[in-house]
Enzyme design. Structure first.
Site, PDB file in Angstrom:
ATOM      1  N   CYS A 116       0.819  -1.218   0.000  1.00 26.63           N
ATOM      2  CA  CYS A 116       0.000   0.000   0.000  1.00 26.63           C
ATOM      3  C   CYS A 116       0.849   1.264   0.000  1.00 26.63           C
ATOM      4  O   CYS A 116       0.414   2.301  -0.508  1.00 26.63           O
ATOM      5  CB  CYS A 116      -0.974   0.001   1.166  1.00 26.63           C
ATOM      6  N   ASP A 117       2.074   1.220   0.534  1.00 27.41           N
ATOM      7  CA  ASP A 117       2.951   2.398   0.532  1.00 27.41           C
ATOM      8  C   ASP A 117       3.171   2.948  -0.872  1.00 27.41           C
ATOM      9  O   ASP A 117       3.404   4.142  -1.068  1.00 27.41           O
ATOM     10  CB  ASP A 117       4.331   2.071   1.107  1.00 27.41           C
ATOM     11  N   ALA A 118       3.126   2.033  -1.849  1.00 30.30           N
ATOM     12  CA  ALA A 118       3.383   2.422  -3.244  1.00 30.30           C
ATOM     13  C   ALA A 118       2.422   3.512  -3.715  1.00 30.30           C
ATOM     14  O   ALA A 118       2.743   4.276  -4.634  1.00 30.30           O
ATOM     15  CB  ALA A 118       3.279   1.209  -4.161  1.00 30.30           C
TER      16      ALA A 118
END
Length: 372
Positions: free
Chosen positions: A155-157
């Site tokens: 999800c950081d992407a």
């Protein structure tokens, strides 16, 4: 029931209303906010840190905060830092074309391109973005037996790549970058977004399948990492800021932002900060600055842009900013930042990271606009 008891119950019912009113009316001293931001950046510049390269994601996230700090304050100390960084790095991303983490440093390069025309060499950025979007790599099709099921598999992407692609589409007037971003964003959304909790799993390890093998907190709740969701909603604010109002898929991002904002508001702790495990605050019962900084930035951005109800959310962000400032030491260092990781872990008054400073600067950049 005695008169005194009835009066006490009435007063107790009023207390939350009075508290909210006072918080809403509270003005934040803009000079104090900017001074805290300057001290944070000065300390961070004297204590550089990156995992592999000066253009890695930790520096990238930090300099997004520096860029936004300059945009809000017009203080040359911030623009000087970001311009010097870009010049030294020759306006280049890092080496891993397939990895979204290595894109975010370009956000600051593109900001410098806005405030100082002709200074930035855009060619390395374009080459990297084209390779990232189209050049063959196993992540693109998924690697069996690994977390890498899609290109943006964590999800950081959604903070690391989409805001850069949105800005680049805007400055080049090339909608194809935006369309490809949307395609990849949807893949991550469909894989990791929990439509019941309105939060993102960090990666497929934390997906809830309803069986005994599911990773869960001791209280039985799903594991949702604070900073991971901070990356997402912070990224959404950046995306929406530069996405054209008439873009055909804009409502998707707007609705996702509103859903997440409502949930984030619900799980704020009474001290103003968020815990590293959003649905299990007792796991690490202390505030954490990187996730809290991104939430403060994103929610305040929503107020300032007329997306979130000002009366409802102002107490949330005011309390959060006041709590964030308490995590800053006299020398400027911003503590209580969870170390690099991929799941909820503890922090301390002495734990810091450059991306935590970046989140602090982002929060301050929007808080400054709150009472304008």
């Amino acid at each position: 029931m005695t008169y005194a008891l009835r009066l006490m119950k009435y007063v107790l019912r009023l207390l939350p209303i009075v508290s909210i009113t006072l918080l809403t009316a509270q003005k934040i001293d803009s000079k104090n906010v900017e001074a805290s931001m300057v001290k944070a950046m000065e300390w961070q510049e004297q204590h550089p840190i990156f995992t592999s390269s000066p253009t890695d994601w930790t520096n990238g996230a930090y300099y997004v905060g520096v860029s936004k700090a300059h945009e809000s304050t017009n203080n040359p100390i911030f623009s000087s830092a970001v311009k010097t960084m870009g010049y030294v790095n020759e306006w280049k991303p890092w080496d891993r074309f397939y990895h979204a983490d290595d894109i975010i440093i370009s956000y600051s390069y593109l900001y410098v391109n806005e405030i100082r025309k002709g200074m930035v060499d855009l060619e390395p950025i374009e080459r990297f973005l084209v390779d990232h979007l189209y050049k063959p790599h196993p992540w693109r099709d998924g690697v069996e037996g690994t977390d890498q099921q899609i290109l943006w598999w964590w999800c950081d992407a959604l903070f690391m790549a989409p805001p850069v692609l949105t800005v680049y589409s805007k400055i080049t007037n090339d909608k194809s970058y935006l369309d490809k971003m949307h395609e990849l964003y949807l893949e991550t959304y469909e894989l990791l977004y929990d439509k019941e909790e309105h939060l993102f799993a960090r990666d497929i390890r934390f997906l809830w399948k309803g069986n005994e093998k599911d990773l869960k907190e001791e209280n039985g709740k799903k594991i949702f990492w604070s900073r991971g969701n901070g990356w997402v909603i912070g990224g959404l604010a950046l995306i929406l800021e530069d996405m054209p109002e008439d873009y055909e898929h804009r409502d998707f991002y707007l609705n996702l932002y509103k859903e997440m904002a409502t949930k984030i508001k619900e799980v704020q702790h009474s001290d103003g900060l968020w815990r590293t495990s959003l649905l299990s605050p007792e796991s690490y019962d202390h505030g954490e600055v990187s996730g809290s900084g991104f939430y403060t930035f994103a929610l305040t951005w929503g107020i300032n842009n007329g997306i979130l109800n000002k009366k409802e959310y102002t107490p949330v962000v005011t309390k959060a900013w006041n709590a964030l400032q308490k995590c800053q030491k006299e020398n400027g260092m911003v503590g209580w930042v969870q170390d690099i990781g991929a799941s909820p872990e503890p922090a301390s008054a002495d734990s810091w990271q450059n991306f935590g400073t970046g989140a602090f600067l982002l929060a301050g950049s929007e808080i400054l606009k709150l009472n304008q």
